[in-house]
Motif scaffolding. Structure first.
Motif, PDB file in Angstrom:
ATOM      1  N   GLU A  84       0.858  -1.220  -0.173  1.00  0.00           N
ATOM      2  CA  GLU A  84       0.439  -0.026   0.036  1.00  0.00           C
ATOM      3  C   GLU A  84       0.930   1.078   0.181  1.00  0.00           C
ATOM      4  OE1 GLU A  84      -2.878   0.656  -0.488  1.00  0.00           O
ATOM      5  OE2 GLU A  84      -3.604  -1.722  -1.089  1.00  0.00           O
ATOM      6  N   ASN A  85       0.333   2.410  -0.200  1.00  0.00           N
ATOM      7  CA  ASN A  85       0.727   3.555  -0.095  1.00  0.00           C
ATOM      8  C   ASN A  85       1.765   3.696   1.077  1.00  0.00           C
ATOM      9  OD1 ASN A  85       0.058   5.781  -2.294  1.00  0.00           O
ATOM     10  ND2 ASN A  85      -2.302   5.071  -1.428  1.00  0.00           N
ATOM     11  N   ASP A 126       1.606  10.409   1.024  1.00  0.00           N
ATOM     12  CA  ASP A 126       1.431   8.910   0.615  1.00  0.00           C
ATOM     13  C   ASP A 126       0.747   8.226   2.617  1.00  0.00           C
ATOM     14  OD1 ASP A 126       2.126   7.796  -1.184  1.00  0.00           O
ATOM     15  OD2 ASP A 126       4.372   8.330  -0.797  1.00  0.00           O
ATOM     16  N   GLN A 277      -6.190   7.530  -4.094  1.00  0.00           N
ATOM     17  CA  GLN A 277      -4.157   7.140  -4.057  1.00  0.00           C
ATOM     18  C   GLN A 277      -4.297   8.727  -4.499  1.00  0.00           C
ATOM     19  OE1 GLN A 277      -1.913   5.928  -3.820  1.00  0.00           O
ATOM     20  NE2 GLN A 277      -1.949   4.237  -5.908  1.00  0.00           N
ATOM     21  N   ASP A 278      -2.873   9.636  -3.639  1.00  0.00           N
ATOM     22  CA  ASP A 278      -2.117  10.613  -4.035  1.00  0.00           C
ATOM     23  C   ASP A 278      -1.279  10.287  -5.664  1.00  0.00           C
ATOM     24  OD1 ASP A 278       0.543   8.422  -3.036  1.00  0.00           O
ATOM     25  OD2 ASP A 278       1.079  10.609  -3.685  1.00  0.00           O
TER      26      ASP A 278
END
Length: 749
Positions: A84-85, A126, A277-278
């Motif tokens: 993940e981020n 993030d 999401q970034d």
């Protein structure tokens, strides 16, 4: 010019395409054609090129990074792991903490201010994308020789970028490192870390699910800055002519990011998103393909609806742009109006650019014409995987045989005194306050400890005092001597730094900075360091939650020292029980914990006094590190120690000087019988700390160490206004402070 649509691509299979200029190899281009059953459109080629770049796809490192999952220790605290981020751990009391460290190395060499600033902005997003409020940042930095003209160009800009962006966001900068070495000339390492806090139920993931849900792009407009930025820029070696990629560096706007943070947190509070999401490396190419890939269906995007700063941008440039301060959210149709209202309230531009479909394709349109039709997993997660050849370099044996033990040593107390002053005043050991003074370390009012303390610490719950501590460490000199041990020493030091403040280490993030993966010697260093780190995390019970790989850090054929930077995060139940590093009261007894051996390979003494790198780094004993950590945490919790400082670069004397200067008190040290005073002061044996024990707690503390089997040697007392090594020399605090604090201001103004 004819728009390169999917239909046009199928009709013109032999049209020449600039795949090589975009960083793709011929076999990679052929594989894209095989996946699509035709040649890619220009837009598809742009997406694959950035997403299959080294920086985004980890194509040279994946085979080694798998160990972090395969050898992961069982850990009930881990809530979200690799993939993940950012990773998330359970901090207790319903709180979750997310943290991650990433690199912005190449952009920071080309444009130091913007490269470093946007590195901070990217890592903050993030953390935000996980559902957390960012609460602190840190910055592990590496530069070339401190007196080199180009370091004078790069360092002030990097420091200004980090401070300017972080200060504007209102985030305290609680720690990091600054290291100088000629190997980083032309390849500075600018790593950035962010920590965020949320409740368990607030965790968000990057996935696009639910057919009919809307895809909303919000934040700054998309511009021409950062096209092929970190994704391509960080996937190649600089040549000897130096920086020539300025347009590829993103431009940051911290005020826009602050609005984006508050807007996003309000959107989270009202439960308006199903996935988020970034937009960082690879921009829209990354956000759309990763969201679609992790979701349950496909996605359709109308690219011409993207708000632009530059109306002349082509579809390919829009997809590749890494313009900052942008996020992508998946929102149910019934919640879109409220989402847009909140964005308008925070003066954040928000646009519905597409929707989730019930298909399996990522489809992108430009003024009604289809320009992308791809399986999203092939873009985001099924890029090339290379098993690069690796081999132990021929020079490794000679390097290890060049033992630091043979170097001339001080023969008298006066020579010892002179060398202590030289090491204390050297750029790597001297005070970094010229740098950290440019950062706001206490904004928000929750900073409990900040640099130069062993780890940064922030309070996350005012009522109970619950807090988290974070430290980052990495010694490229050790890792060059022995990559396996060097990575474990980085982990051990970071773990020790967190434990020294009284926090319990829970998990790690890492930033693995190496040279070109096409060099078998560099690839061997990477393989060994990764193996060492995975084995070390298993032994210490600290899982890897995520991180970053930065390769191609070299100029021509000259690579940086292999530099794995390891961030350890720990939890402390009550920050009021923390242990500082300062020797604050006269009469405190000084105890050295652990064993001191003659270990000088890669040491600060060998570098400063002899400009030497050779031999073996200190031995690693992870069981001892774990025991030392348990003792430090227990002693902190039960009030047995007033101060603690880990021993690392510069050895015991460096730690004592730093703690004396921090507390404004001197110390008298006694060299144990049968011990060489030089080894006593300068050895960098791992698994050690110096602690200040109140006289009333001496018996209880030594009984605990004895019962647990940890060597604890009384080596002195806090006393006077000098650091005195009995029978050897005395150094007034005033003289030490002048040496310690003057170096960086003299170099950088």
């Amino acid at each position: 010019m004819t728009l390169d649509t999917v239909k046009h691509a199928a009709e013109t299979p032999d049209a020449p395409q600039p795949w090589a200029e975009l960083g793709l190899k011929q076999d990679e281009y052929e594989r894209i054609r095989a996946i699509l059953g035709r040649r890619p459109t220009g837009a598809e080629l742009a997406m694959y090129s950035v997403m299959w770049s080294e920086h985004c796809s980890y194509k040279s490192s994946k085979v080694h990074l798998r160990q972090f999952g395969e050898k992961a220790p069982a850990n009930d605290a881990l809530l979200v792991g690799i993939g993940e981020n950012a990773g998330v751990v359970d901090a207790g009391q319903g709180y979750a903490v997310t943290f991650k460290v990433e690199s912005h190395n190449h952009p920071s060499y080309i444009e130091p201010y913007q490269g470093a600033a946007t590195g901070v902005g990217g890592i903050v997003r993030d953390i935000l994308a996980m559902g957390a409020r960012p609460v602190a940042v840190m910055d592990p930095l590496r530069f070339g020789a401190a007196d080199h003209p180009d370091t004078k160009r790069v360092l002030p800009g990097v420091v200004s970028g980090i401070g300017g962006y972080g200060n504007c966001l209102g985030l305290p900068n609680i720690g990091g490192e600054v290291v100088f070495d000629p190997c980083y000339q032309g390849n500075p390492l600018v790593n950035a870390l962010c920590v965020g806090v949320m409740k368990h139920e607030d965790i968000h993931l990057a996935k696009a699910s639910g057919a009919g849900n809307k895809v909303i792009l919000y934040g700054a407009r998309t511009g021409g800055d950062g096209i092929g930025g970190v994704s391509v820029l960080a996937s190649e070696t600089f040549d000897s002519t130096g920086p020539a990629k300025r347009p590829a560096v993103q431009v940051g706007d911290p005020f826009q990011e602050k609005l984006l943070i508050e807007c996003t947190l309000e959107v989270f509070r009202e439960n308006l998103v199903t996935g988020i999401q970034d937009l960082g490396g690879a921009g829209l190419s990354c956000a759309t393909s990763e969201l679609a890939s992790a979701g349950s269906g496909g996605m359709r995007v109308e690219l011409d609806t993207v708000p632009l700063r530059d109306a002349s941008l082509s579809p390919e440039e829009i997809l590749m742009s890494e313009s900052q301060e942008r996020m992508c959210a998946i929102v149910e149709p019934g919640k879109v109006d409220r989402f847009l209202e909140i964005c308008e309230k925070w003066d954040v531009i928000a646009t519905v650019i597409g929707e989730v479909t019930d298909g399996e394709r990522l489809e992108i349109f430009w003024h009604g014409e289809q320009i992308v039709d791809v399986p999203p997993r092939t873009v985001a997660h099924e890029g090339p995987v290379y098993e690069r050849p690796y081999a132990r370099p021929e020079w490794q044996d000679a390097l290890q045989a060049d033992d630091a033990a043979k170097l001339p040593r001080p023969a008298t107390g006066e020579e010892l005194r002179e060398q202590v002053l030289k090491v204390v005043a050297s750029p790597n050991q001297a005070s970094k306050s010229w740098i950290t003074g440019q950062y706001d370390r206490f904004v928000q009012g929750n900073t409990v400890l900040a640099q130069p303390e062993d780890s940064g610490m922030v309070r996350i719950d005012e009522e109970t005092g619950l807090g988290v501590a974070v430290a980052t460490d990495g010694n490229g000199r050790y890792t060059k001597l022995d990559p396996y041990a060097g990575a474990q020493l980085a982990l051990a030091e970071s773990y020790r730094n967190v434990a020294a403040t009284g926090a319990r280490p829970l998990a790690i993030s890492n930033c693995l900075n190496f040279g070109s993966p096409e060099d078998p010697g560099v690839m061997w260093q990477f393989a060994e360091a990764t193996r060492g780190l995975a084995d070390g995390c298993l032994a210490l019970g600290t899982p890897v939650t995520g991180g970053n790989v930065s390769l191609y850090n070299q100029t021509g054929d000259t690579a940086i020292h292999p530099t794995p930077v390891v961030a350890v995060l720990g939890v402390i139940d009550d920050v009021n029980r923390r242990t500082p590093m300062a020797f604050a009261e006269e009469g405190q007894l000084l105890y050295l914990l652990g064993d001191t051996r003659e270990e000088l390979g890669g040491s600060a003494w060998s570098q400063v006094i002899h400009d030497h790198l050779g031999g073996l780094p200190p031995a690693v004993d992870l069981d001892r590190e774990k025991l030392l950590g348990e003792i430090l945490i227990s002693a902190s919790r039960d009030g047995m120690i007033d101060a603690a400082h880990d021993l690392s670069d510069g050895g015991l004397i460096q730690a004592v000087v730093e703690s004396c200067l921090r507390g404004g008190n001197g110390a008298r040290l006694v060299v144990p019988d049968g011990t060489d005073p030089f080894v006593f002061l300068f050895s960098e044996s791992a698994g050690r700390a110096v602690v200040a024990v109140p006289r009333s707690e001496e018996l209880r503390f030594t009984d605990m160490c004895g019962a647990r089997g940890l060597p604890a040697t009384r080596v002195g007392v806090v006393d006077g206004e000098s650091v005195e090594v009995q029978g050897q020399f005395s150094l007034p605090l005033e003289e030490l402070r002048a040496a310690y604090e003057a170096t960086l201001p003299a170099l950088f103004g």
